[in-house]
Write a protein that holds these residues in place. Structure first.
Motif, PDB file in Angstrom:
ATOM      1  N   ASP A  50       6.617   3.531  -5.978  1.00  0.00           N
ATOM      2  CA  ASP A  50       5.606   2.621  -5.421  1.00  0.00           C
ATOM      3  C   ASP A  50       4.432   2.601  -6.399  1.00  0.00           C
ATOM      4  OD1 ASP A  50       3.625   1.240  -3.897  1.00  0.00           O
ATOM      5  OD2 ASP A  50       4.452   2.013  -2.028  1.00  0.00           O
ATOM      6  N   THR A  58       0.305   0.254   6.395  1.00  0.00           N
ATOM      7  CA  THR A  58       0.000   1.626   6.824  1.00  0.00           C
ATOM      8  C   THR A  58      -1.460   1.979   6.588  1.00  0.00           C
ATOM      9  OG1 THR A  58       2.277   2.226   6.271  1.00  0.00           O
ATOM     10  CG2 THR A  58       0.700   4.042   6.490  1.00  0.00           C
ATOM     11  N   PHE A 359       6.789  -4.538  11.791  1.00  0.00           N
ATOM     12  CA  PHE A 359       5.816  -5.432  12.426  1.00  0.00           C
ATOM     13  C   PHE A 359       4.603  -4.698  13.004  1.00  0.00           C
ATOM     14  CE2 PHE A 359       5.898  -9.768  14.874  1.00  0.00           C
ATOM     15  CZ  PHE A 359       4.752 -10.121  14.209  1.00  0.00           C
TER      16      PHE A 359
END
Ligand SMILES: Cc1cc2nc3c(=O)[nH]c(=O)nc-3n(C[C@H](O)[C@H](O)[C@H](O)COP(=O)(O)OP(=O)(O)OC[C@H]3O[C@@H](n4cnc5c(N)ncnc54)[C@H](O)[C@@H]3O)c2cc1C
Length: 416
Positions: A50, A58, A359
């Motif tokens: 990442d 988050t 979601f």
């Protein structure tokens, strides 16, 4: 087993062949990190890619663990996942806390849902009937009873529901703890493409063998997981028959410091419905509060002025003291929206698992979602409750509804 430049468990880079199975995960949001943690505990050699860990949804999330107050009509496949994850959370959070040696902000402090006017009170009453019908523990209380328990509630609160089973975690602390445990296994580069073995099995399917990063490095592995939130479909090489209908649903959220004289502003999570709009105030252990969240399907990735106005206005109606607090952060991030609000978890090609589309509930669903994802990697997904597994089937939006028919990775040009 292929030899790779994967990172050893002690964080050192190595080219030596390994005996344990290797997994490479795209995405260091809460889902990718928690999945990597579970797989590490199961003996995998783990690498997470990442470019900017914990920079997606988050980072914005309030961390409400709300299997009861998040109940809305017509989401029958979502509730069992939420309830199961809520049930698992304490053990999940405490295990991470213990291993990392740092707190994750898991607090069982219950929730009030307040109505901003009589129509909102009626809406809440109807929801309570549904929650009762589902065997959930909720109790309607008068506005004055709510105010006795939470003196900061103002006259704008005209009725409330007490939900003892909805709690909170601090997603940033939880991810800090996971990053601490995973250490240098988290590599700061984005995944560009899924790699496959040359010809695949004759008459069968090509097998994923790793990820190529945007800087050209190849991270070879026995198993690959795509957990890149709303951007999961942008990683090249997903099976061409697979439809991952993800859409960004932006949420604005504010973080505020409560002045000493107002401490504690509230002692439990205060959710509200004000003229049909949801709003919440989540108190943190450090005396700050999180005020959220809007839900926008426009193309504004930054913080919306209208969104901030709406949040402050609606929160003020329920808790007037909010306007005496100091805003120290305003954030907007995209929730990884799926058509039915349910995540997509499972194998989509040999050696390739996706875990995305969490979601509005991804923090709550992390406990169960990371377990199902790790089970998919281990080939034991089917050992779980069949209803949960079919609810998250990643093929449910695809015309081809059979993973065995996924034969080819998607060529780059066909993705456009
Ligand atoms: C304002 C707001 C409030 C919320 N509040 C709550 C709440 O109270 N309770 C709750 O349960 N849920 C809540 N949610 C929902 C929750 O935050 C999400 O469902 C959850 O964070 C999704 O986690 P994720 O790991 O799938 O995605 P993300 O957190 O978005 O992480 C995806 C990661 O993938 C990385 N990435 C992207 N592309 C690539 C690539 N090509 N290679 C490698 N990495 C890549 C990104 O950098 C990012 O770090 C909220 C969301 C928002 C926006």
């Amino acid at each position: 087993m292929a030899v790779s430049t994967a990172y050893a468990e002690n964080g050192a880079s190595t080219r030596a062949p390994k005996t344990e199975r290797r997994v490479v995960v795209a995405g260091a949001g809460i889902i990718g990190l928690a999945t990597a943690w579970r797989l590490l505990r199961r003996g995998f050699d783990v690498t997470v890619l990442d470019a900017a860990p914990v920079s997606g949804a988050t980072f914005a999330a309030a961390g409400m663990l709300a299997p009861v107050s998040e109940v809305v009509w017509d989401q029958p496949t979502l509730y069992p996942l939420m309830v199961e994850s809520g049930r698992m959370y304490r053990e999940f959070a405490l295990a991470i806390e213990q291993e990392a040696g740092s707190g994750v902000g898991y607090i069982e402090n219950s929730t009030f849902v307040c109505a901003g006017d009589s129509a909102d009170r009626q809406t809440l009453g109807e929801l309570v009937e549904l929650q009762h019908a589902m065997g959930m523990s909720v109790e309607r209380i008068t506005a004055s009873a709510a105010r006795r328990a939470e003196p900061a509630l103002g006259p704008g609160c005209v009725g409330a529901v007490d939900i003892p089973g909805d709690h909170q975690v601090n997603p940033r602390l939880l991810c800090d703890a996971l990053l601490e445990i995973l250490g240098e296994r988290v590599v700061r580069v984005a995944a560009a493409e899924v790699l496959y073995d040359g010809a695949g099995v004759p008459g069968g399917q090509a097998r994923a063998t790793g990820l190529r990063a945007t800087d050209g490095r190849e991270f070879l592995a026995d198993e690959v997981v795509i957990a890149a939130g709303v951007d999961s479909g942008d990683v090249s090489g997903l099976p061409k028959e697979l439809n991952l209908p993800l859409r960004p649903v932006y949420g604005d959220v504010l973080r505020l410091r409560v002045p000493e004289r107002l401490q504690p502003l509230v002692t439990r999570t205060i959710r509200g419905v004000v003229q049909g709009r949801p709003v919440y105030i989540v108190p943190r252990a450090d005396g700050t509060v999180v005020l959220g969240a809007t839900s926008r399907e426009d193309d504004m990735a930054g913080v919306s002025a209208e969104g901030v106005h709406q949040l402050l206005r609606d929160a003020y109606r329920l808790v007037p003291g909010i306007l005496e607090c100091e805003i120290y952060e305003m954030t907007a991030k995209a929730r990884p929206g799926s058509p039915d609000d349910v995540p997509m978890i499972g194998q989509v090609a040999p050696g390739l698992t996706v875990s995305t589309g969490y979601f509005r509930h991804g923090i709550l669903l992390t406990a169960v979602g990371s377990k199902l994802t790790a089970d998919s990697v281990c080939g034991t997904l089917a050992d779980n409750d069949a209803g949960l597994v079919s609810a998250v089937d990643p093929w449910r939006f695809s015309e081809v509804n059979d993973p065995q028919r996924s034969t080819q990775p998607q060529p780059e040009e066909e993705k456009l």
